[in-house]
Design a protein around this motif. Structure first.
Motif, PDB file in Angstrom:
ATOM      1  N   GLU A  88     -28.958   7.218  -4.375  1.00  0.00           N
ATOM      2  CA  GLU A  88     -27.552   7.625  -4.355  1.00  0.00           C
ATOM      3  C   GLU A  88     -26.586   6.442  -4.378  1.00  0.00           C
ATOM      4  OE1 GLU A  88     -29.973   8.583  -2.246  1.00  0.00           O
ATOM      5  OE2 GLU A  88     -29.202   8.788  -0.180  1.00  0.00           O
ATOM      6  N   ASP A  89     -27.093   5.234  -4.281  1.00  0.00           N
ATOM      7  CA  ASP A  89     -26.259   4.040  -4.436  1.00  0.00           C
ATOM      8  C   ASP A  89     -26.071   3.669  -5.906  1.00  0.00           C
ATOM      9  OD1 ASP A  89     -27.960   2.690  -1.592  1.00  0.00           O
ATOM     10  OD2 ASP A  89     -25.928   3.525  -1.637  1.00  0.00           O
ATOM     11  N   THR A  90     -26.784   4.344  -6.791  1.00  0.00           N
ATOM     12  CA  THR A  90     -26.652   4.072  -8.218  1.00  0.00           C
ATOM     13  C   THR A  90     -25.226   4.349  -8.681  1.00  0.00           C
ATOM     14  OG1 THR A  90     -28.974   4.567  -8.686  1.00  0.00           O
ATOM     15  CG2 THR A  90     -27.420   4.776 -10.516  1.00  0.00           C
ATOM     16  N   ALA A  91     -24.615   3.336  -9.282  1.00  0.00           N
ATOM     17  CA  ALA A  91     -23.214   3.446  -9.696  1.00  0.00           C
ATOM     18  C   ALA A  91     -22.797   2.164 -10.395  1.00  0.00           C
ATOM     19  CB  ALA A  91     -22.309   3.676  -8.482  1.00  0.00           C
ATOM     20  N   ILE A  92     -21.620   2.224 -10.989  1.00  0.00           N
ATOM     21  CA  ILE A  92     -20.958   0.996 -11.431  1.00  0.00           C
ATOM     22  C   ILE A  92     -20.147   0.495 -10.244  1.00  0.00           C
ATOM     23  CG2 ILE A  92     -19.331  -0.054 -13.023  1.00  0.00           C
ATOM     24  CD1 ILE A  92     -20.055   2.144 -15.026  1.00  0.00           C
ATOM     25  N   TYR A  93     -20.347  -0.751  -9.896  1.00  0.00           N
ATOM     26  CA  TYR A  93     -19.656  -1.351  -8.754  1.00  0.00           C
ATOM     27  C   TYR A  93     -18.514  -2.232  -9.266  1.00  0.00           C
ATOM     28  CZ  TYR A  93     -23.080   0.385  -5.465  1.00  0.00           C
ATOM     29  OH  TYR A  93     -23.852   1.211  -4.683  1.00  0.00           O
ATOM     30  N   TYR A  94     -17.359  -2.037  -8.674  1.00  0.00           N
ATOM     31  CA  TYR A  94     -16.161  -2.757  -9.063  1.00  0.00           C
ATOM     32  C   TYR A  94     -15.644  -3.608  -7.912  1.00  0.00           C
ATOM     33  CZ  TYR A  94     -15.911   0.649 -12.892  1.00  0.00           C
ATOM     34  OH  TYR A  94     -16.182   1.438 -13.981  1.00  0.00           O
ATOM     35  N   CYS A  95     -15.266  -4.807  -8.236  1.00  0.00           N
ATOM     36  CA  CYS A  95     -14.541  -5.672  -7.311  1.00  0.00           C
ATOM     37  C   CYS A  95     -13.050  -5.398  -7.498  1.00  0.00           C
ATOM     38  CB  CYS A  95     -14.877  -7.117  -7.646  1.00  0.00           C
ATOM     39  SG  CYS A  95     -13.986  -8.352  -6.691  1.00  0.00           S
ATOM     40  N   ALA A  96     -12.310  -5.418  -6.407  1.00  0.00           N
ATOM     41  CA  ALA A  96     -10.877  -5.150  -6.482  1.00  0.00           C
ATOM     42  C   ALA A  96     -10.143  -6.016  -5.463  1.00  0.00           C
ATOM     43  CB  ALA A  96     -10.602  -3.679  -6.222  1.00  0.00           C
ATOM     44  N   ALA A  97      -8.865  -6.200  -5.694  1.00  0.00           N
ATOM     45  CA  ALA A  97      -8.059  -7.022  -4.785  1.00  0.00           C
ATOM     46  C   ALA A  97      -6.600  -6.617  -4.891  1.00  0.00           C
ATOM     47  CB  ALA A  97      -8.228  -8.503  -5.126  1.00  0.00           C
ATOM     48  N   ALA A  98      -5.841  -6.966  -3.858  1.00  0.00           N
ATOM     49  CA  ALA A  98      -4.432  -6.596  -3.849  1.00  0.00           C
ATOM     50  C   ALA A  98      -3.633  -7.547  -2.981  1.00  0.00           C
ATOM     51  CB  ALA A  98      -4.259  -5.165  -3.344  1.00  0.00           C
ATOM     52  N   PRO A  99      -2.360  -7.713  -3.296  1.00  0.00           N
ATOM     53  CA  PRO A  99      -1.476  -8.519  -2.443  1.00  0.00           C
ATOM     54  C   PRO A  99      -0.936  -7.734  -1.248  1.00  0.00           C
ATOM     55  CG  PRO A  99      -0.320  -7.822  -4.418  1.00  0.00           C
ATOM     56  CD  PRO A  99      -1.736  -7.338  -4.551  1.00  0.00           C
ATOM     57  N   ARG A 100      -1.237  -6.453  -1.178  1.00  0.00           N
ATOM     58  CA  ARG A 100      -0.808  -5.630  -0.052  1.00  0.00           C
ATOM     59  C   ARG A 100      -2.033  -4.947   0.555  1.00  0.00           C
ATOM     60  NH1 ARG A 100       3.969  -1.795  -2.006  1.00  0.00           N
ATOM     61  NH2 ARG A 100       2.193  -0.861  -3.110  1.00  0.00           N
ATOM     62  N   THR A 101      -2.183  -5.064   1.848  1.00  0.00           N
ATOM     63  CA  THR A 101      -3.359  -4.516   2.507  1.00  0.00           C
ATOM     64  C   THR A 101      -3.452  -3.001   2.331  1.00  0.00           C
ATOM     65  OG1 THR A 101      -2.174  -4.372   4.607  1.00  0.00           O
ATOM     66  CG2 THR A 101      -3.457  -6.358   4.209  1.00  0.00           C
ATOM     67  N   TYR A 102      -2.311  -2.321   2.314  1.00  0.00           N
ATOM     68  CA  TYR A 102      -2.344  -0.864   2.199  1.00  0.00           C
ATOM     69  C   TYR A 102      -2.945  -0.426   0.868  1.00  0.00           C
ATOM     70  CZ  TYR A 102      -1.017   3.999   2.088  1.00  0.00           C
ATOM     71  OH  TYR A 102      -1.062   5.363   2.002  1.00  0.00           O
ATOM     72  N   ASP A 103      -2.771  -1.227  -0.158  1.00  0.00           N
ATOM     73  CA  ASP A 103      -3.297  -0.853  -1.467  1.00  0.00           C
ATOM     74  C   ASP A 103      -4.817  -0.823  -1.479  1.00  0.00           C
ATOM     75  OD1 ASP A 103      -0.680  -2.580  -3.340  1.00  0.00           O
ATOM     76  OD2 ASP A 103      -0.721  -0.620  -2.347  1.00  0.00           O
ATOM     77  N   CYS A 104      -5.454  -1.734  -0.758  1.00  0.00           N
ATOM     78  CA  CYS A 104      -6.915  -1.673  -0.639  1.00  0.00           C
ATOM     79  C   CYS A 104      -7.301  -0.486   0.245  1.00  0.00           C
ATOM     80  CB  CYS A 104      -7.459  -2.960  -0.026  1.00  0.00           C
ATOM     81  SG  CYS A 104      -7.439  -4.386  -1.129  1.00  0.00           S
ATOM     82  N   TYR A 105      -6.602  -0.319   1.338  1.00  0.00           N
ATOM     83  CA  TYR A 105      -6.896   0.758   2.281  1.00  0.00           C
ATOM     84  C   TYR A 105      -6.800   2.123   1.606  1.00  0.00           C
ATOM     85  CZ  TYR A 105      -6.141   4.027   6.122  1.00  0.00           C
ATOM     86  OH  TYR A 105      -6.216   5.098   6.969  1.00  0.00           O
ATOM     87  N   SER A 106      -5.793   2.291   0.765  1.00  0.00           N
ATOM     88  CA  SER A 106      -5.546   3.588   0.130  1.00  0.00           C
ATOM     89  C   SER A 106      -6.356   3.791  -1.146  1.00  0.00           C
ATOM     90  CB  SER A 106      -4.057   3.727  -0.191  1.00  0.00           C
ATOM     91  OG  SER A 106      -3.663   2.773  -1.157  1.00  0.00           O
ATOM     92  N   GLY A 107      -7.092   2.762  -1.538  1.00  0.00           N
ATOM     93  CA  GLY A 107      -7.907   2.907  -2.727  1.00  0.00           C
ATOM     94  C   GLY A 107      -7.179   2.668  -4.024  1.00  0.00           C
ATOM     95  N   ASN A 108      -6.069   1.944  -3.953  1.00  0.00           N
ATOM     96  CA  ASN A 108      -5.272   1.715  -5.142  1.00  0.00           C
ATOM     97  C   ASN A 108      -4.887   0.235  -5.281  1.00  0.00           C
ATOM     98  OD1 ASN A 108      -3.923   2.537  -7.497  1.00  0.00           O
ATOM     99  ND2 ASN A 108      -1.981   2.674  -6.391  1.00  0.00           N
ATOM    100  N   PRO A 109      -5.858  -0.651  -5.282  1.00  0.00           N
ATOM    101  CA  PRO A 109      -5.541  -2.075  -5.425  1.00  0.00           C
ATOM    102  C   PRO A 109      -5.045  -2.417  -6.816  1.00  0.00           C
ATOM    103  CG  PRO A 109      -7.905  -1.734  -5.476  1.00  0.00           C
ATOM    104  CD  PRO A 109      -7.300  -0.417  -5.152  1.00  0.00           C
ATOM    105  N   ALA A 110      -4.301  -3.503  -6.898  1.00  0.00           N
ATOM    106  CA  ALA A 110      -3.647  -3.865  -8.146  1.00  0.00           C
ATOM    107  C   ALA A 110      -4.598  -4.456  -9.177  1.00  0.00           C
ATOM    108  CB  ALA A 110      -2.522  -4.854  -7.862  1.00  0.00           C
ATOM    109  N   TYR A 111      -5.631  -5.139  -8.696  1.00  0.00           N
ATOM    110  CA  TYR A 111      -6.503  -5.893  -9.599  1.00  0.00           C
ATOM    111  C   TYR A 111      -7.935  -5.367  -9.530  1.00  0.00           C
ATOM    112  CZ  TYR A 111      -2.524  -9.018  -9.128  1.00  0.00           C
ATOM    113  OH  TYR A 111      -1.248  -9.541  -9.092  1.00  0.00           O
ATOM    114  N   TRP A 112      -8.540  -5.276 -10.709  1.00  0.00           N
ATOM    115  CA  TRP A 112      -9.901  -4.760 -10.812  1.00  0.00           C
ATOM    116  C   TRP A 112     -10.740  -5.630 -11.730  1.00  0.00           C
ATOM    117  CZ3 TRP A 112     -11.503  -0.415  -8.177  1.00  0.00           C
ATOM    118  CH2 TRP A 112     -10.500   0.384  -7.608  1.00  0.00           C
ATOM    119  N   GLY A 113     -12.025  -5.727 -11.408  1.00  0.00           N
ATOM    120  CA  GLY A 113     -12.965  -6.334 -12.331  1.00  0.00           C
ATOM    121  C   GLY A 113     -13.457  -5.296 -13.321  1.00  0.00           C
ATOM    122  N   GLN A 114     -14.344  -5.725 -14.200  1.00  0.00           N
ATOM    123  CA  GLN A 114     -14.816  -4.838 -15.253  1.00  0.00           C
ATOM    124  C   GLN A 114     -15.976  -3.961 -14.814  1.00  0.00           C
ATOM    125  OE1 GLN A 114     -15.724  -7.933 -14.942  1.00  0.00           O
ATOM    126  NE2 GLN A 114     -17.946  -7.922 -15.253  1.00  0.00           N
TER     127      GLN A 114
END
Length: 122
Positions: A88-114
């Protein structure tokens, strides 16, 4: 702007381990959180773990105790150490980052890897 590039995906058997890496470049000094997300086929993308700039981490229940997030600040690399992998861990894994902590917390970070594919065979 921040660029993120993941590596380290692959195929393992149930119970195996993998380590994903995410190299960040650009305006990394602006980041206040970095995270790993994943998306399995036919499912919505879900948060796996978030690491905040104050050092706090927030793991989602399905991976708690099995996955560990780590960061090499000198090299701007984020890691995800995954142990005791399950199908069940099978998936595409994405790295993400944000300049605002809430954006990571809420699942909507500004920057994503491929993304990088992780496949766990049963």
């Amino acid at each position: 702007q921040v660029q993120l590039e993941e590596s380290g995906g692959g195929s393992v058997d149930t119970g195996g381990s993998l380590t994903l890496s995410c190299t960040a470049s650009g305006s990394t000094e602006s980041l206040r959180c970095m995270a790993w997300f994943r998306q399995a086929a036919g499912k919505e993308r879900e948060k796996v773990v978030v690491k905040y700039s104050d050092g706090d981490t927030d793991y989602e229940a399905p991976v708690k105790g099995r996955f560990t997030i780590a960061q090499d600040n000198a090299k701007n690399i984020l890691y995800l150490h995954m142990n005791d992998l399950k199908p069940e861990d099978t998936a595409i894994y994405y790295c993400a980052a944000a300049p605002r902590t809430y954006d990571c917390y809420s699942g909507n970070p500004a920057y994503w890897g491929q993304g990088t594919q992780v496949t766990v065979a049963s």
